[in-house]
Design a protein around this motif. Structure first.
Motif, short mmCIF file in Angstrom:
data_model
loop_
_atom_site.label_atom_id
_atom_site.label_comp_id
_atom_site.label_asym_id
_atom_site.label_seq_id
_atom_site.Cartn_x
_atom_site.Cartn_y
_atom_site.Cartn_z
N VAL A 79 4.28 -2.51 3.47
CA VAL A 79 4.51 -3.72 2.69
C VAL A 79 4.35 -4.94 3.58
O VAL A 79 5.04 -5.08 4.59
CB VAL A 79 5.92 -3.71 2.06
CG1 VAL A 79 6.15 -4.97 1.22
CG2 VAL A 79 6.13 -2.47 1.22
N SER A 80 3.42 -5.82 3.23
CA SER A 80 3.26 -7.06 4.00
C SER A 80 3.98 -8.17 3.26
O SER A 80 3.81 -8.34 2.05
CB SER A 80 1.80 -7.47 4.13
OG SER A 80 1.02 -6.34 4.30
N VAL A 81 4.74 -8.92 4.01
CA VAL A 81 5.49 -10.03 3.43
C VAL A 81 5.08 -11.31 4.13
O VAL A 81 4.93 -11.35 5.35
CB VAL A 81 7.01 -9.78 3.58
CG1 VAL A 81 7.81 -11.02 3.18
CG2 VAL A 81 7.43 -8.59 2.74
N LYS A 82 4.87 -12.33 3.36
CA LYS A 82 4.47 -13.61 3.93
C LYS A 82 5.73 -14.46 4.11
O LYS A 82 6.55 -14.58 3.19
CB LYS A 82 3.51 -14.30 2.93
CG LYS A 82 2.87 -15.52 3.48
CD LYS A 82 1.37 -15.31 3.64
CE LYS A 82 0.74 -16.53 4.24
NZ LYS A 82 -0.45 -16.23 5.00
N ASN A 83 5.87 -15.03 5.29
CA ASN A 83 7.00 -15.92 5.62
C ASN A 83 8.37 -15.26 5.45
O ASN A 83 9.34 -15.92 5.07
CB ASN A 83 6.94 -17.21 4.77
CG ASN A 83 5.61 -17.93 4.94
OD1 ASN A 83 5.12 -18.05 6.07
ND2 ASN A 83 5.00 -18.37 3.86
N LEU B 174 -8.78 -2.52 1.76
CA LEU B 174 -7.56 -3.26 1.41
C LEU B 174 -7.41 -3.40 -0.10
O LEU B 174 -6.31 -3.32 -0.64
CB LEU B 174 -7.58 -4.66 2.03
CG LEU B 174 -7.24 -4.72 3.52
CD1 LEU B 174 -7.46 -6.13 4.06
CD2 LEU B 174 -5.79 -4.29 3.76
N GLN B 175 -8.50 -3.61 -0.78
CA GLN B 175 -8.41 -3.89 -2.22
C GLN B 175 -8.36 -2.64 -3.10
O GLN B 175 -7.93 -2.70 -4.24
CB GLN B 175 -9.59 -4.78 -2.64
CG GLN B 175 -9.52 -6.17 -2.00
CD GLN B 175 -10.78 -6.98 -2.22
OE1 GLN B 175 -11.59 -6.69 -3.10
NE2 GLN B 175 -10.97 -8.02 -1.41
N PHE C 21 0.88 -1.18 0.00
CA PHE C 21 0.00 0.00 0.00
C PHE C 21 0.91 1.22 0.00
O PHE C 21 1.74 1.39 0.88
CB PHE C 21 -0.89 -0.03 1.25
CG PHE C 21 -1.67 1.24 1.49
CD1 PHE C 21 -2.21 1.97 0.43
CD2 PHE C 21 -1.89 1.71 2.79
CE1 PHE C 21 -2.93 3.15 0.66
CE2 PHE C 21 -2.62 2.87 3.02
CZ PHE C 21 -3.12 3.59 1.95
N VAL C 22 0.75 2.04 -1.03
CA VAL C 22 1.61 3.23 -1.13
C VAL C 22 0.74 4.49 -1.08
O VAL C 22 -0.27 4.57 -1.79
CB VAL C 22 2.38 3.24 -2.48
CG1 VAL C 22 3.33 4.44 -2.53
CG2 VAL C 22 3.16 1.95 -2.67
#
Ligand code: GAL
Length: 805
Positions: free
Chosen positions: A191-195, A375-376, A165-166
């Motif tokens: 910025v969401s990062v998975k794992n 979110l979208q 998301f910017v």
């Protein structure tokens, strides 16, 4: 890196759902073959029972999962499933979703067999008895079922960027020292990062959309699941509706030298803000002048591909000249929003719902809908406000505290609003947004802010006006169509005068199909400034005059006196965005009109009343001085009001003519017949010339029609099969030899498409309504040329040649 695979073709569909069809072994040969976007039921243009699309249906789609995907993650995204979907992969339930207006993504890796054919099966419930918004009571629009948007797979790694998301921050100082369109901006990214792992980094770079090279913004170590990055962009080009500059921000996930994942986010750099005294973009005040848009189309409801979504945005900006749109009453296709970002249209979007608030479970879903919406959609620079109240619902503080909190938590950069229909309600949002239907033709165009809002210190926005106050059909009588247009002008004028109102959104862009409780009994709400095929009614001209790119020149009258009670034409208005309009009668110059004369001085190019049908014709007949003036006054009054309704203020002039100038009745009748009556003899032709910068840019001729011409125009003639089929909109109008729409031409038009590279959506015989109609042609997966022929009994056939790539 990630890979996207469109899954819009080769679906099977049935209106009769059975549990068995969720299983791989089901014999699907009896199911229809369909492509997405898809509607569960094509409906007639009007007069149908809306229960026809309310049932449980089934979809199946087979796809190959490549062997090389093994070891990676496979995500399935369904962009629009109206309204409750249960998704099975190879017979195993993979996910479910309960909102037809937001997307959902499932990780289906576990269920997939790699190197083999796999099955996605969907149980889709389109019943309006579902306990989710907008259902529970009545709704003034149809909620059409179907997999109405696109579906795709994302093949990615388990360590991946999940979301970026910017948004930008522009300080007052940066804006005050900025150039006109540039300023130093802080770019903030969540910025969401998975794992992710501690030794990983995020790197961001940026380029203006459409340019080649990225410039590095900076790098930062990963900080948990969500990392906040903040970089300075010097002399950033600002996004505005006039200069919709977009940037692409590339976010890379790094571990040492290797790039694990990358995501590109399209952003606009701008500061938007509703303040107590109005709306501001990049520090400058701007009045919002918008319309409400539903996402529906004739026949197929919500199920239209990218081109048709974009077309609506283009119409709003380029044909209607508005600077804003409200996506009533739900989040709409990203294709529509992308176009708003690109061409520069402000968007007010809102959670799904209409007046009714349901029980605890229903509210839970509504809160979830706000979460998904924000979110979208939060990267779209066009969006300036989140609507977090169910449209026109009552106060419910506990509920709306939650919806406000979710929106604020997920997006610190935007304010909230929430549309109500009552005054002085509990204000939990940042902006009081209100449907102001005070104007009924007589009452003022709008309420002053202080009469409505519960907090004068907070911003105020009008989210709807007109609509049901004056439903108007393209085939209504002339006076009615004029009054419709004038009501839009009066509200815009009143809002323009109110310094503290941020702007307004008219109800609405186009006519729409609706439930039995609303509309004109034929399941249409005739509330649009356009008809369902997006053909303009007169009221459209009020908006169109707000832009300068395309010359506008419309007259509210066909000049046929018999269309009016007692043959009295009444007031006639010119709608133009030109500097002036010259009026001629049978070649004789009558008058040059400018906007100095409009009764709507606060809006850009308000309608101008035609008050002279005579010019100096009487002087040429030897009349002069006060006598000529008195004669002209009386004749013009008769032209506007008829003999029977001459206003009292004209009486002294009549008296003077009779007593001082001894004008005889026979003489008066002769003058009337020749200069006003337009009866007998040869036809009268009125010509209007719109002049811009000293040049005639548009001409309008009104004279008795002698010929019907069928005119058809497609929004685009080169169609292409991309991620799915393409559709072109064809607007069809019966016009006279001068291009004036024939408002009472309701004849059938036969439609033929040859050869079969295209197919029609809807019937192959339509009737025009108010001289206007339309159709849609759809690609079928084949390329080549195609022709659409349109025939009526009376006019020469029209044709449009298409090319499918
Ligand atoms: C409003 C409502 C809209 C539409 C409109 C008609 O009350 O929010 O959805 O029904 O009236 O004017």
């Amino acid at each position: 890196m990630r890979e996207y695979i469109a899954l819009n073709d080769g679906w099977r569909f049935t209106e009769q759902f059975s549990e068995g069809m969720l299983l791989p072994e089901f014999d699907e040969s009896g199911m229809a073959q369909v492509r997405l976007p898809h509607t569960v039921k094509e409906v007639p243009f009007h007069y149908f029972d809306e229960h026809c699309y309310q049932f449980v249906s089934g979809y199946r789609k087979k796809f190959m999962a490549k062997e090389e995907w093994r070891g990676r993650r496979v995500l399935l995204t369904i962009d629009g499933a109206a309204h409750e979907a249960q998704v099975y992969v190879n017979g195993v339930k993979a996910g479910e979703h309960r909102c037809g207006y937001t997307a959902f993504t499932m990780d289906i890796t576990k269920e997939i067999v790699f190197g083999a054919e796999n099955l996605i099966a969907v149980r889709l419930d389109s019943r309006e008895t579902l306990n989710i918004p907008p259902f529970g009571f009545v709704v003034d629009y149809l909620t059409y079922g179907g997999l109405t948007r696109e579906v795709w797979l994302t093949v990615c790694d388990s360590i991946r960027i999940e979301d970026v998301f910017v948004y930008s921050r522009l300080s007052e100082e940066a804006l005050s020292t900025a150039g006109t369109f540039t300023a130093d901006a802080e770019l903030i990214a969540e910025v969401s990062v998975k794992n992710g792992k501690d030794d990983m980094m995020l790197r961001q770079s940026i380029r203006e959309k459409g340019t080649e090279a990225y410039a590095l913004l900076g790098e930062q170590a990963l900080a948990g699941d969500t990392t906040k990055l903040c970089f300075l962009l010097k002399a950033a080009k600002l996004w505005d509706t006039e200069h919709p500059v977009l940037y692409e921000v590339k976010t890379e996930l790094l571990q040492g030298e290797s790039i694990l994942d990358e995501l590109v986010t399209v952003v606009g750099i701008r500061r938007t803000e509703f303040k107590a005294d109005g709306f501001y973009i990049n520090g400058k005040k701007r009045k919002l002048r918008g319309l409400n848009r539903h996402q529906s189309f004739p026949y197929v409801g919500y199920a239209m591909p990218e081109s048709m979504q974009r077309f609506d945005a283009e119409i709003l900006k380029k044909e209607l000249g508005v600077n804003a749109v409200r996506t009533s009453h739900y989040p709409q296709s990203h294709h529509f929003l992308n176009c708003c970002d690109e061409i520069g249209l402000f968007v007010f979007t809102e959670l799904p719902g209409w007046q009714h608030i349901g029980d605890a479970a229903w509210k839970e879903q509504a809160v979830e809908n706000v979460r998904e919406m924000v979110l979208q959609y939060r990267n779209h620079p066009s969006i300036i406000l989140w609507g977090v109240r169910i449209n026109e619902s009552q106060d419910d503080d506990e509920f709306y505290k939650r919806t406000n909190a979710v929106a604020h938590e997920l997006d610190a950069s935007r304010q909230t609003g929430g549309v109500r229909a009552h005054k002085k309600s509990s204000l939990l949002e940042d902006v009081y947004t209100y449907n102001d239907f005070v104007h009924n033709g007589e009452r003022p165009g709008c309420e002053p802010k202080a009469a409505v809002t519960s907090d004068k210190g907070r911003p105020y926005l009008i989210s709807e006006y007109n609509g049901h106050m004056y439903p108007t059909k393209a085939f209504d009588e002339e006076e009615y169509r004029l009054e419709h247009a004038l009501r839009h002008a009066r509200v815009l004028e009143a809002v323009a005068k109110e310094r503290e109102i941020a702007g307004s959104f008219g109800w609405c862009m186009f006519d729409y199909n609706t439930h039995k409780d609303f509309g004109s009994g034929d399941r249409i709400c005739y509330h649009g400034v356009l008809d369902m095929f997006r053909n303009p009614k007169l009221a459209a001209a009020v908006y169109a005059c707000g832009q300068k790119e395309v010359p506008v020149l419309e007259l509210s009258s066909s000049m046929d006196i018999g269309e009016h009670p007692a043959s009295s034409r009444g007031d006639i208005y010119i709608f133009t965005n030109a500097d002036s309009v010259r009026m001629y009668k049978n070649g004789r110059f009558i008058k040059e009109y400018t906007h100095a004369e409009t009764a709507f001085p606060h809006i850009s190019c308000g309608p101008i009343l035609v008050d002279d049908f005579i010019g100096d014709a009487l002087q040429e007949e030897g009349y002069s001085g006060a006598k000529e003036q008195a004669l002209k006054k009386v004749l013009n009054a008769v032209a506007r009001y008829s003999m029977a309704k001459i206003p009292e203020r004209i009486f002294p002039a009549i008296l003077k003519l009779l007593t001082v100038y001894h004008v005889k009745m026979a003489q008066a009748v002769d003058l009337y017949t020749r200069h006003v009556g337009d009866w007998g003899g040869s036809s009268t032709a009125y010509r209007f010339e719109a002049v811009m910068d000293g040049r005639v840019v548009k001409t309008l001729v009104k004279s008795p029609m002698t010929k019907v011409v069928l005119m058809a125009e497609a929004d685009h003639i080169e169609l292409s099969e991309g991620n799915t089929y393409d559709v072109a909109a064809v607007r069809i109008r019966a016009v006279d030899e001068h291009g004036n729409v024939l408002p009472f031409y309701h004849e059938p038009v036969q439609l033929f498409v040859e050869p079969p590279t295209l197919e029609l959506i809807g019937p192959d015989v339509i009737t025009l309504h108010g001289g206007m109609g339309g159709t849609y042609v759809k690609t079928k997966g084949r390329s080549g040329a195609a022709v659409l022929m349109m025939k009526t009994a009376q006019a020469e056939a029209a044709e449009i040649r298409f090319q499918v790539k």
